[in-house]
Design an enzyme around this catalytic site. Structure first.
Site, PDB file in Angstrom:
ATOM      1  N   GLU A 179       0.957  -1.073   0.015  1.00  0.00           N
ATOM      2  CA  GLU A 179      -0.295  -0.359  -0.233  1.00  0.00           C
ATOM      3  C   GLU A 179       0.543   1.730  -0.095  1.00  0.00           C
ATOM      4  O   GLU A 179       1.093   2.257   0.365  1.00  0.00           O
ATOM      5  CB  GLU A 179      -1.035  -0.115   1.322  1.00  0.00           C
ATOM      6  CG  GLU A 179      -1.665  -0.910   1.294  1.00  0.00           C
ATOM      7  CD  GLU A 179      -2.855  -0.916   0.213  1.00  0.00           C
ATOM      8  OE1 GLU A 179      -3.804   0.099   0.564  1.00  0.00           O
ATOM      9  OE2 GLU A 179      -3.938  -1.699  -0.377  1.00  0.00           O
ATOM     10  N   HIS A 255      -3.740   1.476   7.754  1.00  0.00           N
ATOM     11  CA  HIS A 255      -2.392   1.907   7.782  1.00  0.00           C
ATOM     12  C   HIS A 255      -1.974   1.921   8.609  1.00  0.00           C
ATOM     13  O   HIS A 255      -2.671   3.251   9.546  1.00  0.00           O
ATOM     14  CB  HIS A 255      -2.378   2.887   6.737  1.00  0.00           C
ATOM     15  CG  HIS A 255      -2.816   2.310   4.927  1.00  0.00           C
ATOM     16  ND1 HIS A 255      -3.761   3.273   4.063  1.00  0.00           N
ATOM     17  CD2 HIS A 255      -2.765   1.404   4.499  1.00  0.00           C
ATOM     18  CE1 HIS A 255      -4.353   2.332   3.174  1.00  0.00           C
ATOM     19  NE2 HIS A 255      -3.323   1.625   3.337  1.00  0.00           N
ATOM     20  N   CYS A 376      -2.644  10.674   3.854  1.00  0.00           N
ATOM     21  CA  CYS A 376      -3.621  10.159   2.708  1.00  0.00           C
ATOM     22  C   CYS A 376      -2.775  10.552   1.518  1.00  0.00           C
ATOM     23  O   CYS A 376      -2.651  10.320   0.182  1.00  0.00           O
ATOM     24  CB  CYS A 376      -4.683   9.326   3.010  1.00  0.00           C
ATOM     25  SG  CYS A 376      -5.112   8.894   4.238  1.00  0.00           S
TER      26      CYS A 376
HETATM   27  O1  SUG Z   1      -7.920   2.705   0.421  1.00  0.00           O
HETATM   28  N1  SUG Z   1     -10.638   4.745   0.697  1.00  0.00           N
HETATM   29  C1  SUG Z   1      -9.250   5.044   0.889  1.00  0.00           C
HETATM   30  C2  SUG Z   1      -8.688   5.311   1.968  1.00  0.00           C
HETATM   31  C3  SUG Z   1      -6.877   5.284   1.779  1.00  0.00           C
HETATM   32  C4  SUG Z   1      -6.432   6.449   2.855  1.00  0.00           C
HETATM   33  N2  SUG Z   1      -5.553   6.375   2.519  1.00  0.00           N
HETATM   34  C5  SUG Z   1      -4.128   6.246   4.190  1.00  0.00           C
HETATM   35  N3  SUG Z   1      -4.732   5.935   5.328  1.00  0.00           N
HETATM   36  N4  SUG Z   1      -3.137   6.599   3.163  1.00  0.00           N
HETATM   37  C6  SUG Z   1      -8.951   3.063   1.431  1.00  0.00           C
HETATM   38  O2  SUG Z   1      -9.365   2.003   1.522  1.00  0.00           O
HETATM   39  C7  SUG Z   1     -12.930   4.669   0.279  1.00  0.00           C
HETATM   40  C8  SUG Z   1     -13.444   4.269  -1.031  1.00  0.00           C
HETATM   41  C9  SUG Z   1     -15.107   4.460  -0.855  1.00  0.00           C
HETATM   42  O3  SUG Z   1     -16.046   3.508   0.220  1.00  0.00           O
HETATM   43  O4  SUG Z   1     -16.115   4.769  -1.702  1.00  0.00           O
HETATM   44  C10 SUG Z   1     -11.429   4.210   0.218  1.00  0.00           C
HETATM   45  O5  SUG Z   1     -11.053   3.608  -1.047  1.00  0.00           O
END
Ligand code: SUG
Length: 451
Positions: A179, A255, A376
């Site tokens: 990730e 994460h 993020c």
């Molecule tokens: O991968 N949310 C992302 C958020 C990413 C956050 N990134 C870090 N913490 N670095 C994920 O879970 C939600 C999409 C939706 O539900 O429509 C989403 O992909």
């Protein structure tokens, strides 16, 4: 070998939020994503909130750039899953028979560029180039296709092979779940100096003694982190692998950057972030000693901020920014001031005359509702002045670019997107038109592949 450090700045490459930003509840294990499933989003507001953060940091003198959104819907995914006909027919039949797959194809998730890649600056790598490994994001269908376009964009921006090495994503299999920078932190005395690279993994594919979470998935594996360290040519004495506490993954810490953030000599972390806190912190201290840097852990105790408060406020999904006087500003989402325990903790932190002496709070609610906070939304890339000149200049944030992008968003983005709107064939055309124009604005004519 002692190299003379070259002047180096850390750029934040923020993800520009794409025109199809929506809430589809696609990320099992990410509490905000599940809680906001199928509510209406406001893509225009989301993009403007992100741009406002970039603008504020650029104005303060921090090095700021951006990564462009990806074309949506992802017709390659939809066609690979058996939807046929014209683009409009593909959308119509996906909307009718499998709306969740259409939502996956429409996700604007590339906005969270902390998940785009893992980056090791030239001070740490064997060949003295800045290395990028594109993240495969294979834990979630809607994110598992991002890497193709991410690789294309990174190759376009960091095209000079004398300075940069872009590695393709690791094999897309559970053993190598990766990730990107969301589970990677670089610690150092200053950006130009030799650094310590800290990788945090949630589980191991091949080591049965490592116990993973029980309820929610661990997205990053030890084996993936080790492969990235190998690809980047990192030295073992300056590389640390820590296991994320599986109990916190089961409480929504999907994460490491939801429970810890590090920069410079500082690691700001929650007491429950790692398996075996004392040994983990000691490993970081020893590695920092190796690069001749003092390590400054800033520990947040459970009695001050619970894991639940950390998850709902995103206290740790913050940006630690080193200022010209050597002190640090902590950039947090506005939700931190709305949580009494977190607000109280932060006011004590700032007044305690430690290394973090300023708080910056930003309204990023559109992204936060999908579990994406300030950290993020950015990928950190430390670049020497020469490298900064060698990269593509069109993505560097300036007042002129800011003004053009605000105008572009105002012109092309909707201010409301509900799940049903994804069925509207006009949306696909709007997104495509907007991104075509964007590639002109960024001066990247071949940014997007024809779908
Ligand atoms: O991968 N949310 C992302 C958020 C990413 C956050 N990134 C870090 N913490 N670095 C994920 O879970 C939600 C999409 C939706 O539900 O429509 C989403 O992909």
């Amino acid at each position: 070998m002692n190299k003379t450090p070259e002047p180096t700045r850390e750029f934040n490459f923020d993800g520009l939020v794409g025109p199809s930003h929506n809430y589809a509840g696609l990320s099992f294990g990410n509490v905000a994503s599940s809680n906001n499933i199928k509510s209406a989003s406001n893509p225009k507001e989301a993009a403007l909130q992100g741009l406002a953060k970039m603008h504020a940091l650029a104005q303060r003198g921090f090095a700021q750039a951006l990564l462009p959104p990806q074309d949506r819907p992802n017709f390659r995914l939809l066609r690979q899953l058996g939807f046929t006909g014209t683009n409009a027919q593909v959308i119509a039949s996906a909307a009718r028979t499998a709306p969740v797959l259409l939502a996956c194809a429409y996700s604007a998730s590339p906005m969270w560029t902390a998940n785009a890649a893992t980056v090791s600056p030239s001070a740490d790598t064997r060949d003295g180039r800045t290395h990028f490994t594109v993240a495969n994001l294979n834990n979630k269908l809607h994110r598992s296709y991002e890497h193709t376009q991410t690789e294309r964009a990174l190759r376009a921006i960091f095209h000079d092979e004398q300075h940069f090495a872009v590695h393709q994503a690791l094999p897309a299999t559970p053993a190598f779940g990766d990730e990107g920078a969301a589970n990677h932190t670089r610690l150092c005395a200053e950006h130009a100096a030799d650094g310590v690279e800290l990788f945090v993994y949630g589980r191991s594919e091949f080591d049965p003694s490592i116990e993973g979470p029980k309820r929610f998935p661990a997205r990053q594996t030890l084996e993936a982190s080790q492969a990235v360290a190998r690809l980047h040519g990192l030295q073992s004495e300056r590389t640390v692998f820590l296991q994320q506490n599986p109990d916190t993954i089961d409480q929504g810490v999907f994460h490491n950057d939801v429970i810890a953030v590090g920069s410079g000599r500082v690691l700001f972390y929650h007491q429950q972030a790692f398996v075996n806190e004392a040994a983990s912190i000691e490993q970081c201290r020893v590695a920092m000693q190796h690069v001749g840097a003092e390590f400054l852990p800033v520990r947040v105790a459970t009695q001050d901020v619970s894991v639940a408060d950390a998850v709902s406020s995103y206290l740790f999904n913050s940006q630690l920014l080193t200022k010209s006087d050597g002190k640090m500003a902590l950039l947090v989402p506005q939700e931190c001031s709305e949580n009494p325990a977190v607000a109280n903790y932060l006011s004590n932190l700032i007044s305690s005359s430690g290394v973090i002496d300023e708080l910056l709070s930003f309204e990023l609610r559109q992204s936060m509702r999908n579990g994406g906070g300030p950290a993020c939304l950015r990928l950190r890339v430390a670049l020497t002045d020469k490298q900064a000149q060698a990269m593509h200049q069109g993505v560097i944030f300036t007042e002129v670019l800011y003004a053009r992008l605000v105008q572009w968003v105002e012109r092309h983005y909707r201010d409301r997107l509900s799940p049903d709107d994804l069925a509207d064939p006009a949306l696909a055309i709007e997104v495509h038109t907007a991104l075509n124009e964007l590639s002109g604005i960024l001066n990247l004519p071949n940014l997007y592949e024809d779908q």
